[in-house]
Design a protein around this motif. Sequence first.
Motif, PDB file in Angstrom:
ATOM      1  N   GLN A  39       0.847  -1.192   0.000  1.00 32.84           N
ATOM      2  CA  GLN A  39       0.000   0.000   0.000  1.00 32.84           C
ATOM      3  C   GLN A  39       0.878   1.234   0.000  1.00 32.84           C
ATOM      4  O   GLN A  39       1.796   1.354   0.833  1.00 32.84           O
ATOM      5  CB  GLN A  39      -0.941   0.010   1.210  1.00 32.84           C
ATOM      6  CG  GLN A  39      -1.953   1.129   1.168  1.00 32.84           C
ATOM      7  CD  GLN A  39      -3.074   0.920   2.160  1.00 32.84           C
ATOM      8  OE1 GLN A  39      -2.945   0.201   3.139  1.00 32.84           O
ATOM      9  NE2 GLN A  39      -4.211   1.556   1.904  1.00 32.84           N
ATOM     10  N   SER A  40       0.592   2.128  -0.920  1.00 31.35           N
ATOM     11  CA  SER A  40       1.293   3.405  -1.001  1.00 31.35           C
ATOM     12  C   SER A  40       0.355   4.500  -0.525  1.00 31.35           C
ATOM     13  O   SER A  40      -0.866   4.346  -0.594  1.00 31.35           O
ATOM     14  CB  SER A  40       1.732   3.675  -2.446  1.00 31.35           C
ATOM     15  OG  SER A  40       2.510   2.625  -2.937  1.00 31.35           O
ATOM     16  N   PRO A  41       0.907   5.609  -0.057  1.00 27.87           N
ATOM     17  CA  PRO A  41       0.056   6.710   0.409  1.00 27.87           C
ATOM     18  C   PRO A  41      -0.933   7.144  -0.665  1.00 27.87           C
ATOM     19  O   PRO A  41      -0.554   7.352  -1.820  1.00 27.87           O
ATOM     20  CB  PRO A  41       1.064   7.813   0.725  1.00 27.87           C
ATOM     21  CG  PRO A  41       2.321   7.095   1.047  1.00 27.87           C
ATOM     22  CD  PRO A  41       2.334   5.901   0.138  1.00 27.87           C
ATOM     23  N   GLY A  42      -2.194   7.250  -0.296  1.00 26.85           N
ATOM     24  CA  GLY A  42      -3.210   7.686  -1.232  1.00 26.85           C
ATOM     25  C   GLY A  42      -3.712   6.614  -2.174  1.00 26.85           C
ATOM     26  O   GLY A  42      -4.573   6.887  -3.016  1.00 26.85           O
ATOM     27  N   LYS A  43      -3.192   5.414  -2.039  1.00 26.73           N
ATOM     28  CA  LYS A  43      -3.616   4.318  -2.910  1.00 26.73           C
ATOM     29  C   LYS A  43      -4.218   3.195  -2.089  1.00 26.73           C
ATOM     30  O   LYS A  43      -3.922   3.051  -0.899  1.00 26.73           O
ATOM     31  CB  LYS A  43      -2.432   3.792  -3.724  1.00 26.73           C
ATOM     32  CG  LYS A  43      -1.865   4.784  -4.724  1.00 26.73           C
ATOM     33  CD  LYS A  43      -0.778   4.125  -5.552  1.00 26.73           C
ATOM     34  CE  LYS A  43      -0.206   5.089  -6.581  1.00 26.73           C
ATOM     35  NZ  LYS A  43       0.858   4.444  -7.406  1.00 26.73           N
ATOM     36  N   GLU A  44      -5.017   2.379  -2.758  1.00 25.07           N
ATOM     37  CA  GLU A  44      -5.587   1.217  -2.090  1.00 25.07           C
ATOM     38  C   GLU A  44      -4.535   0.109  -1.984  1.00 25.07           C
ATOM     39  O   GLU A  44      -3.596   0.048  -2.777  1.00 25.07           O
ATOM     40  CB  GLU A  44      -6.806   0.703  -2.864  1.00 25.07           C
ATOM     41  CG  GLU A  44      -7.986   1.653  -2.845  1.00 25.07           C
ATOM     42  CD  GLU A  44      -9.225   1.029  -3.481  1.00 25.07           C
ATOM     43  OE1 GLU A  44     -10.275   1.689  -3.463  1.00 25.07           O
ATOM     44  OE2 GLU A  44      -9.135  -0.104  -3.976  1.00 25.07           O
ATOM     45  N   ARG A  45      -4.732  -0.749  -1.006  1.00 21.73           N
ATOM     46  CA  ARG A  45      -3.838  -1.900  -0.867  1.00 21.73           C
ATOM     47  C   ARG A  45      -4.007  -2.788  -2.090  1.00 21.73           C
ATOM     48  O   ARG A  45      -5.128  -3.060  -2.522  1.00 21.73           O
ATOM     49  CB  ARG A  45      -4.187  -2.659   0.405  1.00 21.73           C
ATOM     50  CG  ARG A  45      -3.245  -3.794   0.730  1.00 21.73           C
ATOM     51  CD  ARG A  45      -3.542  -4.382   2.105  1.00 21.73           C
ATOM     52  NE  ARG A  45      -3.294  -3.417   3.174  1.00 21.73           N
ATOM     53  CZ  ARG A  45      -3.327  -3.733   4.468  1.00 21.73           C
ATOM     54  NH1 ARG A  45      -3.588  -4.973   4.841  1.00 21.73           N
ATOM     55  NH2 ARG A  45      -3.108  -2.809   5.373  1.00 21.73           N
TER      56      ARG A  45
END
Length: 123
Positions: A39-45
Motif C-alpha cells: 500500500q502506497s500513500p493515497g492508494k488502495e492496498r
Amino acid sequence: QGQLVESGGTLVETGGSLTLSCTGSGFSLSSYAVKWYRQSPGKERELVASMNAGGLRINYGAFVRGRFTISRDNDKNILYLQMNNLEPEDTGKYYCNADGPFGVAAPRHYEYWGQGTQVTVSS
C-alpha cells in the motif's frame, strides 16, 4: 494465537534488489495460502503475489512483470518476496497475509496479517 512479522524493508535505489521476509509463529505457514500486499500513500492496498497452501499455484500482480518472486521455506516457517529491478512506483508498505489452514483438520479458519515493512525506492 498466530503471528506474522515482516522484515527487510529499507531504502534502495532504482534498479536495486531487496528480499522481504515474513516469519510465522504459532502456526505452520505450509498449510496456509500466503500473500504479499502493498500500500502506497493515497492508494488502495494491492495484491503483489500469492501462493496457495500446496505451493503449486502462484500468481503475481500485473505490475510485477517478472521482477518479483514469492517463495516459502516450510522448515523455517518463513515467507519471502524477492524483488529485483525495483522502480520508484514500488515504494510502499508491504504486508504479508496468511489464511487457512488447508489440508489439515482445524477447529476454524484463521487469517493473519503482519504489521508491514516499508520499502522506499529512490529515483
